[in-house]
Design an enzyme around this catalytic site. Structure first.
Site, PDB file in Angstrom:
ATOM      1  N   PRO A  11       0.838  -1.201   0.000  1.00  0.00           N
ATOM      2  CA  PRO A  11       0.000   0.000   0.000  1.00  0.00           C
ATOM      3  C   PRO A  11       0.875   1.255   0.000  1.00  0.00           C
ATOM      4  CG  PRO A  11      -0.750  -1.566   1.660  1.00  0.00           C
ATOM      5  CD  PRO A  11       0.580  -2.054   1.181  1.00  0.00           C
ATOM      6  N   HIS A  12       0.462   2.239  -0.773  1.00  0.00           N
ATOM      7  CA  HIS A  12       1.239   3.483  -0.875  1.00  0.00           C
ATOM      8  C   HIS A  12       1.342   4.174   0.479  1.00  0.00           C
ATOM      9  CE1 HIS A  12       3.207   6.846  -2.545  1.00  0.00           C
ATOM     10  NE2 HIS A  12       2.558   6.951  -3.682  1.00  0.00           N
ATOM     11  N   SER A  13       0.404   3.921   1.371  1.00  0.00           N
ATOM     12  CA  SER A  13       0.433   4.561   2.684  1.00  0.00           C
ATOM     13  C   SER A  13       1.614   4.094   3.529  1.00  0.00           C
ATOM     14  CB  SER A  13      -0.874   4.309   3.443  1.00  0.00           C
ATOM     15  OG  SER A  13      -1.161   2.929   3.499  1.00  0.00           O
ATOM     16  N   ASN A  23       5.269   8.690   3.826  1.00  0.00           N
ATOM     17  CA  ASN A  23       5.164   9.612   2.697  1.00  0.00           C
ATOM     18  C   ASN A  23       5.512  11.018   3.171  1.00  0.00           C
ATOM     19  OD1 ASN A  23       3.776   8.180   0.181  1.00  0.00           O
ATOM     20  ND2 ASN A  23       2.915   7.299   2.053  1.00  0.00           N
TER      21      ASN A  23
END
Length: 545
Positions: free
Chosen positions: A207-209, A374
């Site tokens: 997941p990008h999170s 991020n």
């Protein structure tokens, strides 16, 4: 923004309008932004004894939390899949790095958390690992692998995009829906390896999170160090419990609150926001011919592009050539292609360049520390309708460089973060500085991540005595004499990689991802563009031959 059914687009439309009104009222009333605590809920811990880690502020933004990211690396040697897997498991035993073995959870109030098992087992593994053995087939003889992107010498080219090679990126039973991670007790990290007789493909999906490109690069460096027997080189993992940006852009951040962001008064609000969303929704609904492809830009073409841009800038600046980076050149070149497309006639434009906050915020990050989260915001270049129609690549490149200089220093980054907190909290999106009729070109540049260096496992990762590795060694020696325009790689170092989002609802458009360059200056770019834009790019590249 994702492609979603019209009904849900309407709901989003109304929500964004309401949020923009609420945001404006808060600013008028002088409401401050306080630092948000990264709270976790014990009641939402299904295993009871899991270590619960917070998912930080930018990681929680809708534009990030709904995305799944994949990176796939190609090696011209046969790597030991079991050794790579063991090295990854060993990395997760180093304090802090067990975060990678966590499970993503959505609490009852919608907040994300990472639940890390106190001990891993066969039923609750650290990583979802899969290995496809095609060791009796060479890459060039495989129906799909033979189509993998490859350099075309000193000639630029357009080649197949990432999504055609999904089967090499991740296992077939891994859904491309983010809710899969929220609802199932599955590891966030998937390692998928495909072995050929003369090469290896290594795919990582998560997941990008979890983290951004720079965080991924640090993860790859740590993993490759462990595989190479250099665990002592692994940097400590910072920020697992506390968001390093916890106070940045809040009312506790005096630099952020004692002045305006460079584009603060150009935020898209009210009728302009409604108009912008309506136009975007209509474009998504009616123009679905988005194609993903790779662009190979050899060093010779980059030199040609730079020469033309610098000659024009020299004429326009009294003999002085202002600095523009390769990233500025490629982004400006791509934006010029997009804005020359028929669908872009008679409208203004904004170019959003994603930039990394690491190293830009003074006194915020631990020296030598690694952060898996991020830490990204957009630098925005605004073009009027007239500029979008007439600006040259040189003029756009200079505008991009100016925006980066003006918007990304310590103080301006903090003020942009203050604005981003409002946008993320109310709308889940990056701040937008556009006019009602603007179209958006987006670009993210991964050159500084140096993925080809970070994913260098070295000769220790090769299968000992493998026939494919002996052949690869002979091929490298011959290539030194026959292909001077191509970078020669050391054993265990990737020759290429690709990266993309995989979410079922994700459909970027007018977007460029700059992978970076090899040791001799050849660039790879991945783009999501309309058919008419691809046609323009093909004509441009053909004119160079």
């Amino acid at each position: 923004m994702a492609t979603i059914p019209l009904f849900f687009s309407l709901i989003l439309f109304l929500r964004l309008y309401h949020a923009s009104r609420l945001e404006k009222r808060k600013e008028v009333e002088g409401e401050g932004i306080v630092a948000a605590e990264d709270l976790v809920s014990e009641n939402d811990n299904p295993q009871g004894d899991d270590e619960v880690l917070p998912v930080h502020f930018i990681d929680q933004a809708a534009i990030v939390r709904t995305s799944i990211i994949n990176y796939t690396f190609r090696y011209n040697e046969v790597l030991d899949a079991a050794k790579l897997h063991r090295g990854l498991l060993q990395l997760l035993k180093i304090p802090g790095w067990n975060k990678l073995g966590g499970r993503l959870r959505a609490t009852k109030n919608g907040k994300l958390e990472i639940h890390v098992p106190r001990s891993f087992s066969k039923t609750r593994p650290e990583v979802k690992f899969s290995h496809v053995d095609c060791s009796d087939t060479e890459i060039e003889s495989h129906g799909l692998a033979s189509q993998l992107p490859r350099p075309t010498g000193s000639t630029p080219s357009i080649q197949e995009g990432c999504h055609a090679f999904r089967s090499f990126a991740l296992p077939t039973d891994l859904p491309n829906n983010i809710e899969h991670y929220w609802k199932n007790d599955q590891p966030m990290l998937s390692l998928h390896i495909t072995s050929f007789a003369n090469g290896t493909l290594v795919g990582l999906t998560f997941p990008h999170s979890l983290t951004d490109a720079m965080g991924t690069s640090e993860f790859l460096k740590a993993w490759s160090n462990v595989v190479a027997g250099k665990s002592s080189f692994v940097k400590p993992l910072q920020g697992t419990q506390v968001d390093v940006l916890g106070d940045v852009g809040t009312n506790l951040d005096k630099k952020a609150s004692q002045g305006e962001f460079f584009l603060e008064d150009q935020q898209t609000r009210g009728f302009s926001l409604l108009s912008f969303i309506a136009r975007y929704m209509w474009d998504v609904k009616t123009r679905r011919s988005i194609r993903t492809k790779h662009i190979y830009l050899p060093a010779k073409y980059m030199s040609h592009l730079r020469q033309g841009v610098e000659e024009e800038l020299k004429r326009q600046n009294g003999g002085v050539v202002p600095f523009v980076s390769d990233g500025d050149l490629i982004t400006a070149w791509g934006a010029r292609m997009v804005m020359s497309s028929s669908t872009w006639k008679n409208c203004s434009a904004v170019i959003c360049n994603v930039f990394d906050l690491r190293g830009r915020l003074k006194g915020t990050f631990a020296r030598g520390g690694t952060y898996l989260q991020n830490l990204i915001l957009p630098a925005t270049t605004v073009l009027s309708k007239e500029e979008a129609a007439t600006a040259t690549t040189a003029q756009i490149a200079l505008g991009l460089r100016k925006a980066i200089v003006e918007q990304t220093d310590d103080v301006q980054s903090r003020r942009l973060m203050r604005i981003a907190r409002r946008w993320f909290s109310s709308m889940g999106s990056m701040p937008l500085f556009a006019k009602w009729d603007s179209r958006v070109v987006a670009c993210t540049n991964w050159t500084k991540a140096k993925f080809l260096d970070a994913a260098d496992f070295g000769p220790n990762a090769l299968i000992a005595g493998g026939a494919g590795n002996q052949k690869s060694s002979s091929t490298r020696k011959a290539a030194r004499h026959t292909e001077p325009t191509q970078a020669q790689t050391q054993p265990g170092r990737p020759v290429m990689y690709w990266g993309t989002t995989l979410s079922v609802t994700d459909n970027p458009r007018d977007t460029f991802v700059i992978y970076g360059k090899d040791k001799v200056g050849n660039y790879w770019v991945h783009a999501y563009l309309r058919e008419e834009t691809w046609s323009l790019i093909q004509k441009e590249l053909d004119s160079f031959r």
